[in-house]
Design an enzyme around this catalytic site. Structure first.
Site, PDB file in Angstrom:
ATOM      1  N   ASP A  47       0.862  -1.181   0.000  1.00 43.17           N
ATOM      2  CA  ASP A  47       0.000   0.000   0.000  1.00 43.17           C
ATOM      3  C   ASP A  47       0.904   1.237   0.000  1.00 43.17           C
ATOM      4  O   ASP A  47       2.126   1.118   0.077  1.00 43.17           O
ATOM      5  CB  ASP A  47      -0.982  -0.036   1.173  1.00 43.17           C
ATOM      6  CG  ASP A  47      -0.289   0.013   2.521  1.00 43.17           C
ATOM      7  OD1 ASP A  47       0.939   0.219   2.570  1.00 43.17           O
ATOM      8  OD2 ASP A  47      -0.980  -0.141   3.540  1.00 43.17           O
ATOM      9  N   SER A  48       0.293   2.413  -0.085  1.00 45.83           N
ATOM     10  CA  SER A  48       1.091   3.633  -0.252  1.00 45.83           C
ATOM     11  C   SER A  48       1.523   4.229   1.081  1.00 45.83           C
ATOM     12  O   SER A  48       2.325   5.147   1.111  1.00 45.83           O
ATOM     13  CB  SER A  48       0.253   4.671  -0.983  1.00 45.83           C
ATOM     14  OG  SER A  48      -0.821   5.068  -0.144  1.00 45.83           O
ATOM     15  N   GLY A  49       0.971   3.744   2.165  1.00 38.22           N
ATOM     16  CA  GLY A  49       1.220   4.339   3.474  1.00 38.22           C
ATOM     17  C   GLY A  49       0.167   5.361   3.848  1.00 38.22           C
ATOM     18  O   GLY A  49       0.048   5.760   5.007  1.00 38.22           O
ATOM     19  N   GLY A  50      -0.609   5.799   2.856  1.00 35.27           N
ATOM     20  CA  GLY A  50      -1.585   6.863   3.086  1.00 35.27           C
ATOM     21  C   GLY A  50      -2.635   6.506   4.126  1.00 35.27           C
ATOM     22  O   GLY A  50      -2.919   7.292   5.025  1.00 35.27           O
ATOM     23  N   PHE A  51      -3.173   5.313   4.021  1.00 35.71           N
ATOM     24  CA  PHE A  51      -4.278   4.945   4.905  1.00 35.71           C
ATOM     25  C   PHE A  51      -3.885   5.051   6.380  1.00 35.71           C
ATOM     26  O   PHE A  51      -4.607   5.613   7.195  1.00 35.71           O
ATOM     27  CB  PHE A  51      -4.766   3.525   4.582  1.00 35.71           C
ATOM     28  CG  PHE A  51      -5.982   3.127   5.354  1.00 35.71           C
ATOM     29  CD1 PHE A  51      -7.235   3.584   4.974  1.00 35.71           C
ATOM     30  CD2 PHE A  51      -5.889   2.316   6.478  1.00 35.71           C
ATOM     31  CE1 PHE A  51      -8.371   3.243   5.696  1.00 35.71           C
ATOM     32  CE2 PHE A  51      -7.016   1.965   7.205  1.00 35.71           C
ATOM     33  CZ  PHE A  51      -8.258   2.429   6.810  1.00 35.71           C
TER      34      PHE A  51
ATOM     35  N   ASP B 105      -2.903   8.228  -2.035  1.00 30.56           N
ATOM     36  CA  ASP B 105      -4.156   8.966  -2.189  1.00 30.56           C
ATOM     37  C   ASP B 105      -4.611   9.424  -0.816  1.00 30.56           C
ATOM     38  O   ASP B 105      -4.047   9.017   0.200  1.00 30.56           O
ATOM     39  CB  ASP B 105      -5.235   8.089  -2.834  1.00 30.56           C
ATOM     40  CG  ASP B 105      -5.572   6.871  -1.984  1.00 30.56           C
ATOM     41  OD1 ASP B 105      -4.791   6.538  -1.062  1.00 30.56           O
ATOM     42  OD2 ASP B 105      -6.613   6.251  -2.236  1.00 30.56           O
TER      43      ASP B 105
ATOM     44  N   GLN C 233     -11.462   7.131  -5.836  1.00 31.35           N
ATOM     45  CA  GLN C 233     -12.059   7.689  -4.622  1.00 31.35           C
ATOM     46  C   GLN C 233     -13.378   8.375  -5.000  1.00 31.35           C
ATOM     47  O   GLN C 233     -13.903   8.117  -6.072  1.00 31.35           O
ATOM     48  CB  GLN C 233     -11.065   8.653  -3.955  1.00 31.35           C
ATOM     49  CG  GLN C 233      -9.849   7.961  -3.338  1.00 31.35           C
ATOM     50  CD  GLN C 233     -10.177   7.170  -2.064  1.00 31.35           C
ATOM     51  OE1 GLN C 233     -11.288   7.235  -1.529  1.00 31.35           O
ATOM     52  NE2 GLN C 233      -9.201   6.404  -1.580  1.00 31.35           N
TER      53      GLN C 233
ATOM     54  N   GLY D  18     -11.588   3.722  -0.146  1.00 29.72           N
ATOM     55  CA  GLY D  18     -12.601   4.477   0.590  1.00 29.72           C
ATOM     56  C   GLY D  18     -13.892   3.737   0.849  1.00 29.72           C
ATOM     57  O   GLY D  18     -14.926   4.347   1.119  1.00 29.72           O
TER      58      GLY D  18
ATOM     59  N   ASP E 228      -7.991  -7.558   0.099  1.00 30.87           N
ATOM     60  CA  ASP E 228      -7.123  -7.749   1.260  1.00 30.87           C
ATOM     61  C   ASP E 228      -7.907  -7.311   2.475  1.00 30.87           C
ATOM     62  O   ASP E 228      -8.799  -6.468   2.362  1.00 30.87           O
ATOM     63  CB  ASP E 228      -5.861  -6.877   1.171  1.00 30.87           C
ATOM     64  CG  ASP E 228      -6.150  -5.457   1.619  1.00 30.87           C
ATOM     65  OD1 ASP E 228      -5.983  -5.150   2.812  1.00 30.87           O
ATOM     66  OD2 ASP E 228      -6.586  -4.649   0.788  1.00 30.87           O
TER      67      ASP E 228
ATOM     68  N   CYS F 146     -13.265 -28.875   7.136  1.00 25.33           N
ATOM     69  CA  CYS F 146     -12.022 -28.181   6.768  1.00 25.33           C
ATOM     70  C   CYS F 146     -10.857 -29.158   6.893  1.00 25.33           C
ATOM     71  O   CYS F 146     -10.775 -29.925   7.851  1.00 25.33           O
ATOM     72  CB  CYS F 146     -11.812 -26.994   7.705  1.00 25.33           C
ATOM     73  SG  CYS F 146     -10.283 -26.096   7.384  1.00 25.33           S
TER      74      CYS F 146
ATOM     75  N   CYS G 169      -7.583 -28.123   6.926  1.00 22.25           N
ATOM     76  CA  CYS G 169      -6.365 -27.396   7.289  1.00 22.25           C
ATOM     77  C   CYS G 169      -5.630 -28.140   8.403  1.00 22.25           C
ATOM     78  O   CYS G 169      -6.183 -29.053   9.024  1.00 22.25           O
ATOM     79  CB  CYS G 169      -6.676 -25.955   7.698  1.00 22.25           C
ATOM     80  SG  CYS G 169      -7.213 -25.746   9.407  1.00 22.25           S
TER      81      CYS G 169
ATOM     82  N   CYS H 141      -7.563 -28.047  11.814  1.00 18.68           N
ATOM     83  CA  CYS H 141      -8.762 -28.879  11.903  1.00 18.68           C
ATOM     84  C   CYS H 141      -8.441 -30.366  11.774  1.00 18.68           C
ATOM     85  O   CYS H 141      -9.188 -31.209  12.265  1.00 18.68           O
ATOM     86  CB  CYS H 141      -9.774 -28.457  10.847  1.00 18.68           C
ATOM     87  SG  CYS H 141     -10.415 -26.794  11.158  1.00 18.68           S
TER      88      CYS H 141
ATOM     89  N   HIS I  79      -6.150 -21.568  10.349  1.00 21.78           N
ATOM     90  CA  HIS I  79      -7.481 -22.000   9.922  1.00 21.78           C
ATOM     91  C   HIS I  79      -8.224 -20.880   9.193  1.00 21.78           C
ATOM     92  O   HIS I  79      -8.790 -21.100   8.124  1.00 21.78           O
ATOM     93  CB  HIS I  79      -8.329 -22.487  11.104  1.00 21.78           C
ATOM     94  CG  HIS I  79      -9.768 -22.587  10.719  1.00 21.78           C
ATOM     95  ND1 HIS I  79     -10.273 -23.653   9.999  1.00 21.78           N
ATOM     96  CD2 HIS I  79     -10.784 -21.691  10.832  1.00 21.78           C
ATOM     97  CE1 HIS I  79     -11.545 -23.421   9.710  1.00 21.78           C
ATOM     98  NE2 HIS I  79     -11.873 -22.246  10.198  1.00 21.78           N
TER      99      HIS I  79
HETATM  100 ZN   LIG Z   1      -9.481 -25.551   9.441  1.00 24.45          ZN
END
Ligand SMILES: [Zn+2]
Length: 376
Positions: free
Chosen positions: A88-92, A142, A191, A218, A268, A306, A308, A311, A337
Site C-alpha cells: 500500500d502507499s502508506g496513506g491509509f 491517495d 475515490q 474508501g 485484502d 475443513c 487445514c 482442523c 485455519h
Molecule cells: Zn481448518
C-alpha cells in the site's frame, strides 16, 4: 499482465502475471503488516493456500526503514516470501493518525509513532519507498476520504488524490527507467466517497493517466452495507474489462462473494488474521467464538469440513484451552485455519466461475450463512 480466463455474469476468473509469479484471481491477499503475517511462517502461508501478500509501506518505512530493507536484498528476501507482494502507499495509516498529521497540496507530514520524528510522505517518496521494498504491485498515494463527507469535501479530496495519482505515475516511470524494480505494476485508486458521479469522474481521471490496474478505495470505512453495495454496483460496470480490479480493505466472507459477483478480482483485509488471533473463527457452519465456555469439553474439530492443519489435528477444547492461557500456538493455529478458510472460499469461487455455477454457489452460501443482504 492480466488475462481474463472466464466470466460468469459479471464475475471474473483471471490470471495476474507479476515479477514474483502468477496469481489466480479472484484472490485474497493476506496482510503482512511488519514484513510478517502475524503468527504465520512463509511455509504456513503457502500450506494454507496464500498466493500473494500485502505489505504496509507506512510501518516498514519507519521500522526497519525501506533503505535498510533494500540494502538487505528487498522485502521478499528479507521476509523469505518468494511470491508476489503488493504494497500500500502508506496513506491509509497516515490518515488514521488524525490530528497528528498535516496535509498540504505537496505532502502529508506526521510524527512517527515509533520515535516521534517528523516524517514527510509525498506521492514521489511513497513510490520510491515501495520501489526500495521491491514491491510487485505499487499503489498510488491517495487521500482516503473521511466518512461521512459532504459532496464538496469528497470532491476536493478526490481531486487532490487525482493530482497525486499523476505525480505517482511520473515517479513510477522514472523509477522504472532506473530499473530499480523491473516488471512491477502501478495501480490507481478510485475515490469519491459515497457519491456515484464523483466515483465515475475519479475513474475517468485515472484512466486518462493510465494504470496497470484500478483499485476501489474508501469503502469499508464505516459506511452502511447498502452504501457499499450501491457504490460497487455503480462503479464496477464502468471499470476497464482487461485490467485487474482491487477492492481495498474488504472484508467479510459475505463481502468477498458479493464483490466477486460484481466483477472484483483482488482483496485484502486483516479480518481473518486479526480475528483468528482473537478466537473469532470462520467455519462452514458459521462463526465460532472459541472463548465461549461451550467449547471447553468439545472434543471435535473446529470445522469438520475443513482439511487445514488445525482442523486435521486439534480439538475445539484444545484451542479453547490455548486461548484461555494466551498461548502463542493458539494464535498460530487459529490464524492458519481462518486464512485457509478465506483461500478455500476464493478457490471455490474461482471454480464456480469456470463452470458457470457462480450464482448457484452464492445462493447456497447465502442460505448457509443466513445473510441479511443478498449476495447476488
Ligand atoms: Zn481448518
Amino acid at each position: 499482465m492480466f488475462e481474463l480466463l472466464a466470466k460468469d455474469g459479471a464475475a471474473r476468473r483471471g490470471e495476474l502475471t507479476l515479477p514474483h509469479g502468477k496469481v489466480q484471481t479472484p484472490v485474497f491477499q493476506a496482510v503482512g503488516t511488519y514484513g510478517t503475517v502475524k503468527a504465520m511462517t512463509p511455509r504456513d502461508l503457502r500450506d494454507c493456500g496464500t498466493q500473494m501478500l500485502l505489505g504496509n509501506t507506512f510501518h516498514l518505512m519507519l521500522r526497519p526503514g525501506d533503505k535498510r530493507i533494500r540494502d538487505l536484498g528487498g522485502l521478499h528476501k528479507f521476509m523469505q516470501w518468494d511470491g508476489p507482494i503488493l504494497t500500500d502507499s502508506g496513506g491509509f495509516q497516515v490518515f488514521s493518525l488524525g490530528d497528528l498529521r498535516k496535509m498540504t497540496e505537496h505532502s502529508v507530514v506526521f510524527r512517527s509513532p515509533v520515535n516521534g520524528d517528523k516524517v514527510e510522505l509525498t506521492p514521489e517518496s511513497s513510490i520510491q519507498v515501495q520501489g526500495n521494498l521491491g514491491s510487485d504491485v505499487v499503489m498510488v498515494l491517495d487521500e482516503c476520504t473521511a466518512h461521512p463527507a459532504t459532496y464538496e469535501q469528497a470532491n476536493a479530496s478526490m481531486e487532490l488524490s487525482m493530482r497525486w495519482a499523476a505525480r505517482c505515475k511520473t515517479t513510477f516511470e522514472n523509477t522504472q527507467a532506473g530499473s530499480m524494480n523491473p516488471g512491477s505494476k502501478l495501480f490507481g485508486i478510485v475515490q469519491g466517497g459515497m457519491f456515484e458521479d464523483l466515483r465515475s469522474e475519479s475513474l475517468q481521471n485515472l484512466q486518462q493517466i493510465e494504470f496497470d490496474g484500478y483499485a476501489i478505495g474508501g469503502l469499508s470505512v464505516g459506511e452502511s452495507k447498502e452504501d457499499m453495495i450501491r457504490v460497487l454496483n455503480h462503479i464496477t460496470p464502468e471499470m476497464p474489462e482487461h485490467k485487474p480490479r482491487y477492492l481495498m480493505g474488504v472484508g467479510t466472507p459475505e463481502d468477498l462473494v458479493r464483490a466477486v459477483g460484481r466483477g472484483v478480482d483482488m482483496f485484502d483485509c486483516v479480518m481473518p488474521t486479526r480475528n483468528g488471533r482473537n478466537g473469532y473463527l470462520f467455519t462452514s457452519a458459521g462463526v465460532v467464538k472459541i472463548r465461549n465456555a461451550q467449547h471447553r469439553n468439545a472434543d471435535v474439530a473446529l470445522d469438520e469440513n475443513c482439511n487445514c492443519y488445525t482442523c486435521s489435528h486439534f480439538s475445539r477444547a484444545y484451542l479453547h484451552h490455548l486461548d484461555r492461557c494466551g498461548e502463542m500456538l493458539g494464535a498460530m493455529l487459529m490464524t492458519q485455519h481462518n486464512l485457509h478458510y478465506y483461500h478455500q472460499l476464493m478457490a471455490q469461487l474461482r471454480a464456480s466461475i469456470e463452470t458457470g455455477t457462480f450464482r448457484n454457489l452464492a445462493t447456497s452460501l447465502q442460505n448457509q450463512w443466513n445473510c441479511d443482504h443478498e449476495l447476488v
